[in-house]
Design an enzyme around this catalytic site. Structure first.
Site, PDB file in Angstrom:
ATOM      1  N   HIS A 294       0.837  -1.211   0.000  1.00  0.00           N
ATOM      2  CA  HIS A 294       0.000   0.000   0.000  1.00  0.00           C
ATOM      3  C   HIS A 294       0.864   1.251   0.000  1.00  0.00           C
ATOM      4  O   HIS A 294       1.871   1.333   0.687  1.00  0.00           O
ATOM      5  CB  HIS A 294      -1.045  -0.001   1.115  1.00  0.00           C
ATOM      6  CG  HIS A 294      -0.527   0.022   2.519  1.00  0.00           C
ATOM      7  ND1 HIS A 294      -0.172   1.192   3.157  1.00  0.00           N
ATOM      8  CD2 HIS A 294      -0.329  -0.960   3.416  1.00  0.00           C
ATOM      9  CE1 HIS A 294       0.215   0.906   4.390  1.00  0.00           C
ATOM     10  NE2 HIS A 294       0.145  -0.397   4.580  1.00  0.00           N
ATOM     11  N   ASP A 306       6.221   0.711   6.815  1.00  0.00           N
ATOM     12  CA  ASP A 306       4.776   0.535   6.582  1.00  0.00           C
ATOM     13  C   ASP A 306       4.269   1.630   5.650  1.00  0.00           C
ATOM     14  O   ASP A 306       3.956   2.710   6.111  1.00  0.00           O
ATOM     15  CB  ASP A 306       4.038   0.572   7.924  1.00  0.00           C
ATOM     16  CG  ASP A 306       2.571   0.238   7.781  1.00  0.00           C
ATOM     17  OD1 ASP A 306       2.165  -0.232   6.706  1.00  0.00           O
ATOM     18  OD2 ASP A 306       1.831   0.444   8.753  1.00  0.00           O
ATOM     19  N   GLU A 340      -4.829   2.161   2.596  1.00  0.00           N
ATOM     20  CA  GLU A 340      -5.014   0.930   3.389  1.00  0.00           C
ATOM     21  C   GLU A 340      -5.267   1.290   4.837  1.00  0.00           C
ATOM     22  O   GLU A 340      -6.103   0.706   5.523  1.00  0.00           O
ATOM     23  CB  GLU A 340      -3.752   0.050   3.282  1.00  0.00           C
ATOM     24  CG  GLU A 340      -3.864  -1.305   3.972  1.00  0.00           C
ATOM     25  CD  GLU A 340      -3.431  -1.334   5.430  1.00  0.00           C
ATOM     26  OE1 GLU A 340      -3.660  -2.329   6.115  1.00  0.00           O
ATOM     27  OE2 GLU A 340      -2.872  -0.327   5.916  1.00  0.00           O
ATOM     28  N   GLU A 341      -4.507   2.285   5.313  1.00  0.00           N
ATOM     29  CA  GLU A 341      -4.441   2.545   6.752  1.00  0.00           C
ATOM     30  C   GLU A 341      -5.777   2.935   7.377  1.00  0.00           C
ATOM     31  O   GLU A 341      -6.042   2.633   8.522  1.00  0.00           O
ATOM     32  CB  GLU A 341      -3.411   3.647   7.047  1.00  0.00           C
ATOM     33  CG  GLU A 341      -1.966   3.236   6.789  1.00  0.00           C
ATOM     34  CD  GLU A 341      -1.448   2.180   7.747  1.00  0.00           C
ATOM     35  OE1 GLU A 341      -2.193   1.768   8.653  1.00  0.00           O
ATOM     36  OE2 GLU A 341      -0.295   1.742   7.574  1.00  0.00           O
ATOM     37  N   ASP A 368       3.121  -6.463   3.223  1.00  0.00           N
ATOM     38  CA  ASP A 368       2.764  -5.378   4.148  1.00  0.00           C
ATOM     39  C   ASP A 368       3.075  -5.765   5.585  1.00  0.00           C
ATOM     40  O   ASP A 368       2.209  -5.727   6.452  1.00  0.00           O
ATOM     41  CB  ASP A 368       1.277  -5.004   3.989  1.00  0.00           C
ATOM     42  CG  ASP A 368       0.899  -3.821   4.889  1.00  0.00           C
ATOM     43  OD1 ASP A 368       1.802  -3.046   5.269  1.00  0.00           O
ATOM     44  OD2 ASP A 368      -0.288  -3.683   5.215  1.00  0.00           O
ATOM     45  N   HIS A 439       3.666   3.210  12.345  1.00  0.00           N
ATOM     46  CA  HIS A 439       2.731   4.256  12.793  1.00  0.00           C
ATOM     47  C   HIS A 439       3.377   5.260  13.759  1.00  0.00           C
ATOM     48  O   HIS A 439       2.665   5.974  14.463  1.00  0.00           O
ATOM     49  CB  HIS A 439       1.472   3.643  13.437  1.00  0.00           C
ATOM     50  CG  HIS A 439       0.706   2.721  12.542  1.00  0.00           C
ATOM     51  ND1 HIS A 439      -0.511   2.196  12.895  1.00  0.00           N
ATOM     52  CD2 HIS A 439       0.981   2.228  11.312  1.00  0.00           C
ATOM     53  CE1 HIS A 439      -0.964   1.405  11.927  1.00  0.00           C
ATOM     54  NE2 HIS A 439      -0.065   1.415  10.957  1.00  0.00           N
TER      55      HIS A 439
HETATM   56 ZN   LIG Z   1       0.679  -1.450   6.294  1.00  0.00          ZN
END
Ligand SMILES: [Zn+2]
Length: 489
Positions: A294, A306, A340-341, A368, A439
């Site tokens: 993503h 990520d 995606e998140e 991912d 994140h």
């Molecule tokens: Zn991810």
């Protein structure tokens, strides 16, 4: 392309494989109609090529370079932010620069969200500032913040079991510590659903311990959603050391008050794009192997782990095949999914746009879970394709890859495709550092180790090549849907 010793080894390996597949227990999975047929296997030449890809791609540094480019030239790319549009433009240009035969984008529309001010401080009995971040999708506090007493729960479940009087008028603090990378699914409901559950009991806000395995003073953001039947209350995550600090204050037995100030807001509907690059197949161009990651990230870091890594791994894998003059029979399609998140919007849009052509997907696998290496390969294919999967695993085993079961999950954005009957592979990435970083502001390029990401790109290159060359289809459509239905019963 090959040296002699390699060819000799491959020839004997190929023969052994052929024999082992002909007589292996995999035959017991074949359908009755195929009992008198030999199972389909890769030719010796295909196996040689796959082994060459494995060894040569392993030291190819393209995935590392692509990720350096994305994190440096685009950086944070939260869905709906200015970085989102920059990332889409970057991806289109990069696919073209890498020589993909076809490059296009498909629209993905979703509600967007803006982060604003985010502050928290303990006001009593031991006043000090905390390090927090707003959870994606949260509403704001009143302009000058809100202050209330904290009530701590070890887990979301504990809060659900508590009487409403214990929660009413307070700020809920869920202090659920994620011990290791296997506990994400266990801990994350506190983040995604905690606010509405706390509101149902009369809470005025919620702060959670970060869903992450690090001990740094960096909070982990992530998406949360509101139920429609309860008031929307502000939601934030504090860093792990701050959660420990607050817990120590609470242990002293006096009421602890927190002031929370968040100015996040909904920012209207936004249209981004799944960006797609394809290496067109020479014999079955309409059938394709689907790989990707993503493109969106959270806004705090530059999204190296990520999921810039997943984008870079899969782009590099397809490019490696083309650059070395190999012509896949089926197409290899790399999809960089939008948003995606905040709710798998890119994956859902891809399924909606391609629902009627599930049978064209030879195999789907998304990267991912960080920078690699790949540690295991699981499949979700029809029984007749299992001997081929076994051969694929034999080629990949020297990279340290274990064989998995035949019930694979292909990754978040491809999960719905699997449920719609797409043959899938789960190429499990080693996630030892993933939940320390993801994140957070610490998700940056310096964490990437070339040997790890190169192994993952080599694995994807071998996987994509072998799936594209397979002498039979892997069963997307009715055949795998019947397996899914039978499993549900
Ligand atoms: Zn991810």
């Amino acid at each position: 392309m090959f040296n002699r010793k390699e060819i000799r080894t491959l020839k004997s390996a190929g023969l052994a494989l052929l024999l082992s597949c002909l007589f292996s227990s995999a035959n017991i999975f074949a359908s009755p109609a195929n009992d008198d047929k030999k199972p389909a296997v890769f030719s010796e030449k295909e196996l040689q090529t796959a082994a060459w890809i494995r060894d040569a791609a392993r030291t190819d540094n393209l995935s590392y370079k692509i990720l350096e480019s994305l994190t440096t030239e685009v950086g944070p790319r939260m869905a709906g932010s200015p970085g989102d549009a920059l990332a889409v433009a970057w991806a289109e240009a990069k696919f073209k620069e890498l020589g993909f035969d076809k490059v296009w984008k498909e629209p993905v529309t979703f509600p967007s969200w803006k982060r604003g001010i985010e502050k928290a401080e303990i006001t009593a009995p031991f006043p000090q500032a905390l390090v927090i971040t707003a959870l994606g999708n949260t509403v704001a506090t009143p302009q000058n913040g809100l202050t209330a007493e904290l009530v701590e729960f070890a887990t979301l479940k504990d809060m659900l079991a508590a009487p409403n009087e214990k929660v009413r008028g307070k700020i809920v603090f869920i202090n659920h510590k994620m011990q290791n990378s296997n506990e994400y699914g266990l801990v994350v409901p506190g983040r995604s659903k905690g606010a509405s559950e706390a509101a149902r009991k009369g809470a005025v806000a919620i702060v959670i311990r970060s869903v992450g395995t690090d001990s740094h003073r960096l909070p982990h953001t992530g998406v949360m959603t509101y139920d429609s039947d309860v008031p929307q209350i502000p939601a934030a995550a504090m860093s792990n050391p701050d959660a420990d600090l607050v817990a120590r204050m609470l242990k002293r037995g006096k009421p602890v008050s927190l002031k929370l100030e968040i100015s996040a807001s909904a920012a209207g509907t936004y249209t981004s794009y799944n960006v797609i690059g394809e290496m067109t197949g020479s014999e079955l161009p309409n059938e394709y192997v689907l790989i990707g990651g993503h493109l969106d990230s959270w806004d705090l870091g530059t999204g190296a782990i990520d999921d810039g890594a997943g984008c870079a791994i899969t782009m590099a894998a397809a490019e490696f095949i083309k650059r070395n003059g190999l012509k896949p029979k089926r197409s290899i399609r790399v999809v960089l999914f939008a948003n995606e998140e905040q709710g798998l919007f890119g994956g859902k849009a891809y399924l909606a746009a391609h629902q009627s052509q599930i049978t064209k997907i030879q195999a789907a696998a998304e990267a991912d879970l960080g920078q690699g290496p790949v540690t295991k390969m699981a499949s979700f294919v029809r029984a007749e394709a299992l001997p081929l999967v076994k051969q694929m695993h034999t080629i990949l085993a020297p990279l340290g890859i274990e064989a998995g079961d035949n019930n694979a999950f292909p990754g978040p954005d491809m999960g719905d495709l699997r449920m719609a009957g797409a043959a899938s592979f789960g190429l499990a990435l080693k996630a030892d550092d993933y939940f320390d970083l993801h994140h957070t502001p610490d998700d940056t390029f310096d964490k990437i180790e070339p040997a790890r990401i190169n192994q993952a790109a080599a694995t994807y290159a071998v996987f994509a090549w072998m799936a594209a060359q397979a002498p039979i289809g892997f069963g997307s459509g009715a055949e795998l849907l019947s397996v899914i239905k039978a499993a549900k019963k």
